[in-house]
Scaffold this active site. Structure first.
Site, PDB file in Angstrom:
ATOM      1  N   GLU A 125     102.599   3.417 -54.233  1.00 24.38           N
ATOM      2  CA  GLU A 125     101.905   3.402 -55.532  1.00 24.38           C
ATOM      3  C   GLU A 125     101.214   2.060 -55.679  1.00 24.38           C
ATOM      4  O   GLU A 125     101.553   1.252 -56.552  1.00 24.38           O
ATOM      5  CB  GLU A 125     102.879   3.661 -56.691  1.00 24.38           C
ATOM      6  CG  GLU A 125     102.136   4.056 -57.970  1.00 24.38           C
ATOM      7  CD  GLU A 125     102.995   4.069 -59.214  1.00 24.38           C
ATOM      8  OE1 GLU A 125     104.023   4.762 -59.243  1.00 24.38           O
ATOM      9  OE2 GLU A 125     102.612   3.357 -60.166  1.00 24.38           O
ATOM     10  N   ASP A 176     104.079  -0.889 -56.793  1.00 24.51           N
ATOM     11  CA  ASP A 176     103.162  -0.769 -57.942  1.00 24.51           C
ATOM     12  C   ASP A 176     102.308  -2.033 -58.048  1.00 24.51           C
ATOM     13  O   ASP A 176     101.970  -2.489 -59.138  1.00 24.51           O
ATOM     14  CB  ASP A 176     103.900  -0.517 -59.278  1.00 24.51           C
ATOM     15  CG  ASP A 176     103.046   0.233 -60.300  1.00 24.51           C
ATOM     16  OD1 ASP A 176     101.841   0.432 -60.049  1.00 24.51           O
ATOM     17  OD2 ASP A 176     103.584   0.595 -61.349  1.00 24.51           O
TER      18      ASP A 176
HETATM   19  C1  GRE Z   1     100.895   1.337 -63.239  1.00 25.11           C
HETATM   20  O1  GRE Z   1      99.931   1.440 -62.497  1.00 25.11           O
HETATM   21  O2  GRE Z   1     101.931   1.943 -63.012  1.00 25.11           O
HETATM   22  C2  GRE Z   1     100.787   0.434 -64.421  1.00 25.11           C
HETATM   23  C3  GRE Z   1      99.585   0.329 -65.087  1.00 25.11           C
HETATM   24  C4  GRE Z   1      99.499  -0.526 -66.177  1.00 25.11           C
HETATM   25  C5  GRE Z   1     100.602  -1.246 -66.595  1.00 25.11           C
HETATM   26  C6  GRE Z   1     101.788  -1.138 -65.930  1.00 25.11           C
HETATM   27  C7  GRE Z   1     101.901  -0.299 -64.839  1.00 25.11           C
HETATM   28  O3  GRE Z   1      98.538   1.045 -64.675  1.00 25.11           O
HETATM   29  O4  GRE Z   1     103.073  -0.188 -64.188  1.00 25.11           O
HETATM   30 ZN    ZN Z   2     101.055   2.460 -60.844  1.00 25.13          ZN
END
Ligand code: GRE
Ligand code: ZN
Length: 326
Positions: free
Chosen positions: A8, A286
């Site tokens: 991710e 992430d």
């Molecule tokens: C994510 O991509 O999971 C994300 C966002 C914005 C804030 C926090 C986050 O897109 O984890």
């Molecule tokens: Zn994310």
């Protein structure tokens, strides 16, 4: 652990970059964040090297395409994002793969774009940022409705997973958050929004129609593993209009995978592992919303067996995405 795989990990186009500004952290952090999410080269690869991450599946930031009202523009932006990721994959095939961004405003266009990305570029599936808006700002289309069955048929035929990633609710439809904007995004609202969408898919007969479909959720399952027993128990007690052939939990256990993205907590991990089993969990960071180091330092020490660490950190992803890694 060396050789970890992450799923991710976000990139942005200049034209979708601003969607992430409010999530990038307090003042002074934007320049670094913007540089990191735009980069698909040296800085990202160095971070992976430093943290024992061999391979990363890239995806566009959120909400990006899903918040574009004009369908034609959505199709074009998806394409540009996918082209940019395809370039990075071609340059570093041993380090990167990608999930397609998709113009869900038009299910047929989404099917076509996914097919193109999988067949031409070897993309590993799709990552979509929740419901899609379309035509007017006050719109939210969920993918359990009949109009999307032909899209899901394409996903099933291509035999690739679909990553359901969070986005924020539309303000005009989020009265419960009035006066508490801090509740709406990653601390809580993302998971509420995404888990409801996931449960809608489970309850819609989608998985009876397409028994091979596999859905991935991040953030340790967007609260669902913690509540799965209660969801099932209460549904059995009082279905309240539920027409599914099987219980929700059966669909969830059979069709969903969960990643550790942005949720580096031993107890939450333990719960997901106990509820879903080691076959269903995969490590992820992430980045750049999270630091690769925070993800890796936590994962390398979280109390599981070394066999599970290897499976969840690497071999599950190799199997699910048929990665060409040993
Ligand atoms: C994510 O991509 O999971 C994300 C966002 C914005 C804030 C926090 C986050 O897109 O984890
Ligand atoms: Zn994310």
């Amino acid at each position: 652990m060396k050789g970890k795989i992450v799923l991710e990990e976000h990139m942005a186009l200049q034209e979708t970059l601003e969607d992430s500004r409010s999530f990038a952290g307090g003042s002074g952090k934007w320049d670094e964040f913007a540089r990191q999410i735009l980069d698909l080269g040296d800085e990202r690869l160095a971070g992976m090297d430093e943290n024992g991450i061999e391979f990363s599946i890239l995806s566009l930031n959120s909400p990006a395409v899903q918040a574009i009202l004009d369908t034609k523009t959505a199709i074009e932006v998806s394409r540009r994002a996918n082209e940019k990721m395809a370039e990075a994959v071609a340059k570093h095939p041993g380090r990167f793969a990608a999930f397609a961004a998709l113009p869900m405003q038009d299910p047929d266009a989404a099917s076509k774009e996914l097919t193109r990305c999988v067949k031409d570029y070897g993309f590993k599936g799709a990552l979509v940022n929740g419901f899609t808006q379309k035509d007017v700002p006050d719109s939210a289309i969920y993918f359990d409705i009949p109009e999307y069955r032909s899209f899901w048929s394409t996903v099933s035929d291509l035999d690739v997973p679909f990553y359901m990633h969070p986005r924020m609710q539309i303000k005009s439809r989020a009265q419960a958050y009035d006066g508490h904007p801090w509740l709406m995004s990653a601390p809580w609202g993302f998971a509420v929004e995404t888990s409801i969408h996931a449960l809608r898919l489970c309850g819609s007969g989608l998985f009876d129609d397409f028994p091979k479909l596999r859905i991935i959720l991040g953030h340790m399952g967007e609260h669902i593993p913690y509540d799965l027993w209660r969801i099932d128990a209460r549904m059995r007690f009082s279905p309240r209009g539920y027409t599914g052939k099987r219980y929700l939990g059966d669909y969830f256990r059979e069709h969903f995978y969960v990643t550790t993205s942005g949720n580096f907590c031993d107890q939450t991990f333990r719960c997901a592992l106990d509820v879903l089993g080691a076959d269903r969990l995969m490590f992820s960071a992430d980045y750049p919303f999270e630091k690769m180091k925070d993800a890796a330092d936590w994962y390398d020490k979280t109390p599981i067996s070394e066999a599970e660490r290897l499976q969840i950190g690497r071999t599950n992803a190799i199997k699910l995405f048929k990665l060409n890694l040993k």
